[in-house]
Design a protein around this motif. Structure first.
Motif, PDB file in Angstrom:
ATOM      1  N   ARG A 206       0.947  -1.622   0.161  1.00  0.00           N
ATOM      2  CA  ARG A 206      -0.198   0.443  -0.402  1.00  0.00           C
ATOM      3  C   ARG A 206       0.839   1.126  -0.121  1.00  0.00           C
ATOM      4  O   ARG A 206       0.942   2.163  -1.055  1.00  0.00           O
ATOM      5  N   ARG A 207       1.710   1.059   0.920  1.00  0.00           N
ATOM      6  CA  ARG A 207       2.934   2.510   0.767  1.00  0.00           C
ATOM      7  C   ARG A 207       3.717   2.133  -0.642  1.00  0.00           C
ATOM      8  O   ARG A 207       3.249   3.317  -1.436  1.00  0.00           O
ATOM      9  N   ALA A 208       3.771   1.141  -1.284  1.00  0.00           N
ATOM     10  CA  ALA A 208       4.470   1.470  -2.540  1.00  0.00           C
ATOM     11  C   ALA A 208       3.540   2.168  -2.797  1.00  0.00           C
ATOM     12  O   ALA A 208       4.798   2.924  -4.072  1.00  0.00           O
ATOM     13  N   LEU A 209       2.665   1.505  -3.383  1.00  0.00           N
ATOM     14  CA  LEU A 209       1.920   2.180  -4.406  1.00  0.00           C
ATOM     15  C   LEU A 209       1.868   3.920  -4.127  1.00  0.00           C
ATOM     16  O   LEU A 209       1.083   4.798  -5.112  1.00  0.00           O
ATOM     17  N   GLY A 210       1.620   3.848  -3.119  1.00  0.00           N
ATOM     18  CA  GLY A 210       1.180   6.196  -2.464  1.00  0.00           C
ATOM     19  C   GLY A 210       2.732   6.231  -3.246  1.00  0.00           C
ATOM     20  O   GLY A 210       2.789   8.093  -3.231  1.00  0.00           O
ATOM     21  N   ARG A 211       3.604   6.119  -3.218  1.00  0.00           N
ATOM     22  CA  ARG A 211       5.465   6.524  -3.629  1.00  0.00           C
ATOM     23  C   ARG A 211       5.073   7.505  -4.573  1.00  0.00           C
ATOM     24  O   ARG A 211       3.948   6.874  -6.369  1.00  0.00           O
TER      25      ARG A 211
ATOM     26  N   LEU B  15      -6.967 -12.937   3.051  1.00  0.00           N
ATOM     27  CA  LEU B  15      -5.802 -11.346   3.190  1.00  0.00           C
ATOM     28  C   LEU B  15      -4.717 -11.989   2.141  1.00  0.00           C
ATOM     29  O   LEU B  15      -4.269 -10.817   1.322  1.00  0.00           O
ATOM     30  N   LYS B  16      -4.842 -12.844   1.411  1.00  0.00           N
ATOM     31  CA  LYS B  16      -3.623 -14.100   0.595  1.00  0.00           C
ATOM     32  C   LYS B  16      -3.596 -13.014  -0.685  1.00  0.00           C
ATOM     33  O   LYS B  16      -3.712 -12.495  -1.953  1.00  0.00           O
ATOM     34  N   LYS B  17      -5.396 -13.164  -1.305  1.00  0.00           N
ATOM     35  CA  LYS B  17      -6.011 -12.916  -2.131  1.00  0.00           C
ATOM     36  C   LYS B  17      -5.413 -11.111  -2.520  1.00  0.00           C
ATOM     37  O   LYS B  17      -5.363 -10.855  -2.953  1.00  0.00           O
ATOM     38  N   GLU B  18      -5.887 -10.698  -1.184  1.00  0.00           N
ATOM     39  CA  GLU B  18      -5.635  -9.254  -1.405  1.00  0.00           C
ATOM     40  C   GLU B  18      -4.324  -8.817  -1.838  1.00  0.00           C
ATOM     41  O   GLU B  18      -4.329  -7.118  -2.723  1.00  0.00           O
ATOM     42  N   SER B  19      -3.116  -9.365  -1.131  1.00  0.00           N
ATOM     43  CA  SER B  19      -2.223  -9.231  -0.653  1.00  0.00           C
ATOM     44  C   SER B  19      -1.132  -9.984  -2.776  1.00  0.00           C
ATOM     45  O   SER B  19      -0.763  -8.356  -2.736  1.00  0.00           O
ATOM     46  N   ASP B  20      -2.077 -11.091  -3.058  1.00  0.00           N
ATOM     47  CA  ASP B  20      -1.932 -10.935  -4.662  1.00  0.00           C
ATOM     48  C   ASP B  20      -2.494  -9.682  -5.263  1.00  0.00           C
ATOM     49  O   ASP B  20      -1.600  -9.500  -6.501  1.00  0.00           O
ATOM     50  N   SER B  21      -3.713  -8.757  -4.995  1.00  0.00           N
ATOM     51  CA  SER B  21      -3.915  -8.349  -6.420  1.00  0.00           C
ATOM     52  C   SER B  21      -2.795  -6.769  -5.619  1.00  0.00           C
ATOM     53  O   SER B  21      -2.753  -6.456  -6.759  1.00  0.00           O
ATOM     54  N   LEU B  22      -3.026  -6.344  -4.338  1.00  0.00           N
ATOM     55  CA  LEU B  22      -1.966  -5.639  -4.667  1.00  0.00           C
ATOM     56  C   LEU B  22      -0.078  -5.706  -5.505  1.00  0.00           C
ATOM     57  O   LEU B  22       0.037  -4.537  -5.811  1.00  0.00           O
ATOM     58  N   LYS B  23       0.324  -5.889  -5.381  1.00  0.00           N
ATOM     59  CA  LYS B  23       1.265  -7.564  -5.862  1.00  0.00           C
ATOM     60  C   LYS B  23       0.777  -6.139  -6.850  1.00  0.00           C
ATOM     61  O   LYS B  23       2.070  -6.184  -7.887  1.00  0.00           O
ATOM     62  N   LYS B  24       0.060  -6.774  -7.795  1.00  0.00           N
ATOM     63  CA  LYS B  24       0.003  -6.952  -9.132  1.00  0.00           C
ATOM     64  C   LYS B  24      -0.404  -5.325  -9.407  1.00  0.00           C
ATOM     65  O   LYS B  24       0.541  -5.179 -10.442  1.00  0.00           O
ATOM     66  N   LYS B  25      -1.223  -4.548  -8.738  1.00  0.00           N
ATOM     67  CA  LYS B  25      -1.511  -3.133  -9.414  1.00  0.00           C
ATOM     68  C   LYS B  25       0.281  -2.319  -9.126  1.00  0.00           C
ATOM     69  O   LYS B  25       0.247  -2.338  -9.947  1.00  0.00           O
ATOM     70  N   LEU B  26       1.183  -3.036  -7.772  1.00  0.00           N
ATOM     71  CA  LEU B  26       2.256  -2.229  -7.703  1.00  0.00           C
ATOM     72  C   LEU B  26       3.118  -2.861  -9.022  1.00  0.00           C
ATOM     73  O   LEU B  26       3.760  -1.499  -9.393  1.00  0.00           O
ATOM     74  N   GLU B  27       3.107  -3.917  -9.249  1.00  0.00           N
ATOM     75  CA  GLU B  27       3.618  -3.987 -10.639  1.00  0.00           C
ATOM     76  C   GLU B  27       3.486  -3.212 -12.024  1.00  0.00           C
ATOM     77  O   GLU B  27       4.244  -2.713 -12.540  1.00  0.00           O
ATOM     78  N   GLU B  28       2.019  -2.802 -11.918  1.00  0.00           N
ATOM     79  CA  GLU B  28       1.286  -2.356 -13.084  1.00  0.00           C
ATOM     80  C   GLU B  28       1.960  -0.558 -12.895  1.00  0.00           C
ATOM     81  O   GLU B  28       2.430  -0.113 -13.997  1.00  0.00           O
ATOM     82  N   GLU B  29       1.629  -0.131 -11.476  1.00  0.00           N
ATOM     83  CA  GLU B  29       2.128   1.234 -11.032  1.00  0.00           C
ATOM     84  C   GLU B  29       3.520   0.781 -11.764  1.00  0.00           C
ATOM     85  O   GLU B  29       3.650   2.359 -12.754  1.00  0.00           O
TER      86      GLU B  29
END
Lengths: 444, 353
Positions: A206-211, B15-29
Motif C-alpha cells: 500500500r505504501r509503495a503504491l503511494g510513492r 488476505l493472501k488474495k488481497e496481497s496478490d492483487s496489490l502486488k499486481k497493481k504495484l507491478e502495473e504502476e
C-alpha cells in the motif's frame, strides 16, 4: 546421549506432547477474531506493526484458559523462552513482562533449521548411526537447503562444541527439545504464522503504491551522466596520477591526496563542483567552504549543520548536552551564532528540544542544508576563492616507467590511524608494528 | 478448535488474495513509467576497452576460510575475518599484519572498520557483534577490551558502522536488522519485514544519510528508513537468496548478488529492477558485489572461484578475474577506487589493480 533408550523414549514423547500444546496456544493467539489484540506498538520513536504488549498476552491467557495471573505469567514465559514469541525491547532478556513491553510472533523457526541441525549433529556424533528414515530425511533436507548446508553443518558442530561445556541436565533438556522439534515434523512454513507476514506485506505494498516514481528515461540518463562525470576519477578504469600505488609501489598518489595538503590536486578540487555532498565530504573542501561563508557572514550555517550531524551520529549519552549547546549557540533569541530558520521549523524544533532525542534537530538541519546547497554553494563555485584554488591546483606528472622494471621499489609503511588514540604514557610516536617494510611480500 | 481452524483458513486466504492483487497493481504502476531500458540508453556510451586487472598483493595468514573484509578509510589498511574465529588487521600495501584477535566463536561472518580507523567490529555465530578498539601497545590484549554491542537471536551476517564510530548497524539470521549505540550497547532501532535470514546490508551514501538496504534468504531486497524503522521500498525479482547488496555510488540505485547466479541493478527513483547481469556460462551463485568508483563497473564474486566484471550500463561482461582457489566470499573496492580486494574460502585475500 547418556540416558538409556527407554527413558529417552518416554521423555521425548512427553516433551513432544507439550510442544504440540504450545503450538496450539500460539495458533489460538494469532486468530484474527479471538486472538491476542495486535496493533501498532511504540518502541522508542518507532511504530512497529502487528505487535502485542506483554499485558495483552497475559490477559488473553487468563481469559482464554481461565487461569490466574501467576499461571498465565508462567505459560507466557514458556512461549518466550522457546522462541515462539520474542521481545522487541531488550531482546537479550527472554522474559515476558506483564506491561506495555512489545512482543511479536517469531516468523522463522528458532533455531535455524532445527531438524537439519539435529540430524547433522547426530550424524557427526555417531557416524552412520542414523536410522533409515532419518538418513532419507537428511538427504532430502540436504538437497532442499543445499546452499545453506555448510551453515547447517557448522551450526551443528558449533552447538556440539558449546554443549560439551554445559551441565548434563541442561544438555538433556536441549536434546529433548530438539528431538521434539524433529518429531513434530511440521511443514517448512506453518500457514498460520503467515498472518503477520502477509499483513506486513500488504502494508508495504500500500505504501509503495503511494510513492512518487520517476520516469525511467530520466533515471537511467542520470546513471550515464554520473559514470561519465566520474570516469576520470576512477583509477581502475582510467588509471591515476602520478601512478597507482598498488601497481608501482609508489605512495605519491596517497601523499598528494592526503587530508591536509598545501596544494590539492586538480581532480580533487574539480570534484567539489560535482555536488554539495562531495564538497562537504572532503575535509579540505569543507574548510574552504567555511572560509567562503565567513566572508559572507553566514558561517554559522555550516557550524550549525556540523553540530547537528554530531548529535545524530554521536553517543546516546551526550545527546541532551549537545542539543542544549546547539540551542544556546544557534537557536536561542540573541544567540551568538543565530541561524535563520523559518518560523514553523523553529517552533517545531524548540518544542522538540524540551524532550531531546537523536533526531530532534533533523528538520532544522535539513532546512539549513538545503539553504546552503541552493544558495551559498553555487555562489562559492563561481567565487574567486574557488576559481583560484582550481587554477593553483596541481596536476601530478605521470611517473615514468622504471628504468629497471624488474627491481621493485621499497614499500613504505604509514602511521596507523590507531595511533591517534594511543595511551597517555608516551607511546604515541612510532609505537609497535607500524614501522617495518615487508621484503617478503609475494608478487602477482 | 476445528471450526476456529476453518475461520482462520478463510481469513488467511482472503488476505493472501488481497496481497496478490496489490502486488499486481504495484507491478502495473511500476511499469507505467518504464519508457526505456538501461542498455538502450547506454547505446550511445562508448564501449569499454579491455581491462588489465591483475593480482598485486596476496595476503596470506588466515588458517581457514576468509569470510569477510572491510577497508579502512586510509585506503590501504583492511580488516578480515575467518571461519576459525580470527580477525586480522592488515596494512595491505606492505602486507604487514598489524593486529590480530581470536574470537571465542567460529564463522566470523561480518567485520567492519570504524570510520576513525581506531576500532573494528566483528560478529558471527556467536549471535553478537563486538567492537574492539585497536591499540598499538604490543602487550595489550585486544580481546580483553572487547565490547559486545549487538545481540541477536541468531547469527550475525553483516555489520557496518554508520557515519561515526558511535553507531553500528547489523543484519542477522534471525530475520531482522538493528541499529545499536556502541557506547551503551542499547538497541536504537530494529527493522522487521524480512521473512527469512537477512544476509547482507549496505548504508546509503545519500546526503541525508538516513536509509540502508538489506537482502535476505526470502529473495527480497528491502530499503529501510533508519529513523522510523519502516520498510520504505521492497524488491523481489531474484529467484533465490540474495547474498549481498551494495549501493551505486550516487545512492540512487543498488546492486544485488544472488544464489540464482545473477546480479541485478535496482533503480530507487523508478522503483524497479533495471538490469540483470547474467550469462549462460555463469552457473554458480554470486556471493558478493561492489561498484568501481565511477559506478561504471560492477565486480561480482562467485562460488565458482571467479570474479566477473560487468559493464553496469551496457549489461555485458567485461572481464573475468581468475586466481582464487575456492569460493569468493567478499569483494570490496578501496575507498579511493585504486584497488579491489577479494576474500576467499581458499584462506587468502587478493588485492587487484
Amino acid at each position: 546421549m547418556t540416558i538409556n533408550t527407554l527413558a529417552k523414549g518416554a521423555w521425548h514423547r512427553e516433551q513432544m506432547a507439550s510442544f504440540r500444546k504450545m503450538e496450539k496456544v500460539i495458533v489460538a493467539m494469532q486468530d484474527p477474531d479471538m486472538g491476542v489484540k495486535m496493533r501498532n506498538q511504540r518502541l522508542l520513536i518507532t511504530v512497529i506493526p502487528h505487535a502485542m504488549t506483554g499485558r495483552d498476552i497475559i490477559d488473553w491467557l487468563i481469559q482464554k484458559y481461565n487461569i490466574c495471573e501467576e499461571e498465565a505469567l508462567h505459560v507466557g514465559a514458556m512461549l518466550v523462552r522457546y522462541g515462539y514469541v520474542y521481545p522487541l525491547k531488550e531482546p537479550r532478556s527472554l522474559v515476558l513482562r506483564p506491561d506495555e513491553s512489545p512482543y511479536r510472533f517469531q516468523v522463522s523457526q528458532p533455531p535455524l533449521h532445527p531438524p537439519a541441525i539435529y540430524l547433522a549433529k547426530k550424524n557427526i556424533r555417531k557416524q552412520g548411526e542414523l536410522m533409515e528414515y532419518e538418513k532419507e530425511r537428511y538427504s532430502v533436507l540436504h538437497k532442499r537447503i543445499n546452499h545453506t548446508w555448510d551453515f547447517v553443518v557448522m551450526q551443528a558442530r558449533e552447538q556440539l562444541r558449546a554443549s560439551k561445556q554445559r551441565r548434563k541436565a541442561d544438555r538433556i533438556v536441549l536434546e529433548c527439545q530438539e528431538q521434539a522439534y524433529w518429531l513434530i515434523n511440521r511443514p517448512p512454513v506453518r500457514p498460520l504464522l503467515l498472518y503477520s507476514v502477509v499483513l506486513d506485506y500488504i502494508e508495504t505494498c500500500r505504501r509503495a503504491l503511494g510513492r512518487n516514481r520517476v520516469k525511467s528515461s530520466i533515471c537511467l540518463e542520470g546513471f550515464v551522466k554520473y559514470s561519465e562525470q566520474y570516469l576520470n576519477h576512477d583509477p581502475i578504469m582510467q588509471g591515476c596520477l602520478p601512478s597507482n600505488p598498488w601497481i608501482s609501489d609508489d605512495t605519491a598518489h596517497w601523499t598528494m591526496n592526503a587530508e591536509v595538503v598545501p596544494s590539492p590536486t586538480r581532480l580533487r578540487v574539480e570534484r567539489w563542483s560535482f555536488s554539495f555532498m562531495e564538497l562537504l565530504n572532503d575535509s579540505m573542501g569543507r574548510r574552504e567552504f567555511m572560509t567562503y561563508l565567513e566572508k559572507e557572514f553566514s558561517a554559522e550555517n555550516l557550524c550549525f549543520w556540523q553540530a547537528c550531524e554530531d548529535v545524530r551520529h554521536g553517543e546516546n549519552s551526550r545527546i541532551i548536552e549537545k542539543v542544549e549547546d546547539i540551542y544556546k549557540n544557534f537557536l536561542a533569541p540573541g544567540a551568538a551564532r543565530w541561524v535563520n530558520i523559518d518560523s514553523k521549523t523553529m517552533d517545531k524544533t524548540l518544542h522538540g528540544i524540551r524532550h531531546p532525542h537523536r533526531f530532534v534537530m533533523d528538520d532544522a538541519q535539513m532546512h539549513i542544508y538545503f539553504l546552503m546547497k541552493k544558495d551559498s554553494y553555487p555562489r562559492y563555485l563561481k567565487s574567486d576563492l574557488y576559481k583560484n584554488m582550481l587554477a593553483k591546483a596541481v596536476v601530478p606528472q605521470e611517473t615514468k616507467k622504471s628504468v629497471f622494471p624488474f627491481m621493485r621499489r621499497q614499500r613504505h609503511a604509514s602511521p596507523s590511524p590507531a595511533q591517534a588514540v594511543a595511551p597517555e604514557d608516551g607511546q604515541a610516536k612510532g609505537a609497535g608494528q607500524a614501522g617495518t617494510n615487508s621484503a617478503a611480500g609475494s608478487q602477482a | 478448535m476445528a471450526c476456529q481452524g476453518l475461520q482462520s483458513g478463510e481469513t488467511l486466504a482472503s488476505l493472501k488474495k488481497e496481497s496478490d492483487s496489490l502486488k499486481k497493481k504495484l507491478e502495473e504502476e511500476r511499469g507505467k513509467l518504464n519508457d526505456i531500458e538501461l542498455h538502450q540508453v547506454a547505446e550511445k556510451v562508448e564501449m569499454l576497452g579491455a581491462l588489465s586487472i591483475k593480482t598485486k598483493r596476496l595476503l596470506k595468514g588466515h588458517g581457514n576460510k576468509v569470510l569477510c573484509m572491510d577497508w579502512c578509510k586510509d585506503k590501504r589498511r583492511l580488516v578480515s575475518s575467518s571461519q576459525d574465529g580470527k580477525v586480522i588487521v592488515w596494512d595491505a600495501f606492505t602486507l604487514n599484519k598489524e593486529h590480530g584477535v581470536t574470537l571465542p566463536c567460529t564463522w566470523v561472518m561480518a567485520c567492519a572498520y570504524a570510520p576513525s580507523g581506531c576500532a573494528v567490529a566483528c560478529g558471527g555465530l556467536d549471535n553478537k557483534c563486538s567492537v574492539f578498539p585497536l591499540s598499538l601497545d604490543k602487550n595489550e590484549n585486544l580481546s580483553a577490551k572487547k565490547k559486545a554491542v549487538a545481540m541477536h537471536t541468531n547469527y550475525v551476517s553483516g555489520c557496518t558502522f554508520t557515519n561515526s564510530d558511535m553507531q553500528l548497524l547489523t543484519s542477522s539470521g534471525d530475520g531482522t536488522c538493528a541499529l545499536w549505540d556502541v557506547e551503551s550497547g542499547q538497541l536504537l532501532q530494529s527493522f522487521h519485514g524480512h521473512t527469512a535470514d537477512v544476509l547482507s546490508l549496505d548504508l546509503a551514501p545519500s546526503e541525508t544519510g538516513n536509509t540502508f538496504v538489506s537482502g535476505g534468504s526470502d529473495k527480497k531486497a528491502n530499503v529501510w528508513d533508519m529513523r522510523s524503522g519502516q520498510n520504505i521500498q521492497s524488491f523481489e525479482s531474484h529467484e533465490s537468496d540474495i547474498n549481498c547488496v551494495k549501493y551505486y555510488p550516487s545512492g540512487d540505485a543498488f546492486a544485488s548478488a544472488s544464489d540464482d547466479s545473477t546480479c541485478r541493478f535496482y533503480d530507487l527513483r523508478a522503483d524497479r529492477e533495471v538490469a540483470v547481469y547474467q550469462k549462460d556460462s555463469v552457473i554458480f551463485g554470486a556471493s558478493t558485489v561492489d561498484f568501481s568508483l565511477s559506478g561504471r563497473l560492477l565486480f561480482a564474486g562467485y562460488n565458482d572461484y571467479t570474479i566477473n566484471v560487468w559493464d553496469v550500463l551496457k549489461g555485458t561482461r567485461v572481464s573475468v578475474l581468475f586466481g582464487h582457489e575456492n569460493r569468493v566470499s567478499r569483494v570490496r573496492v578501496s575507498p579511493d577506487g585504486t584497488a579491489l580486494c577479494s576474500a576467499s574460502w581458499d584462506n587468502t585475500l587478493r588485492i587487484w589493480a
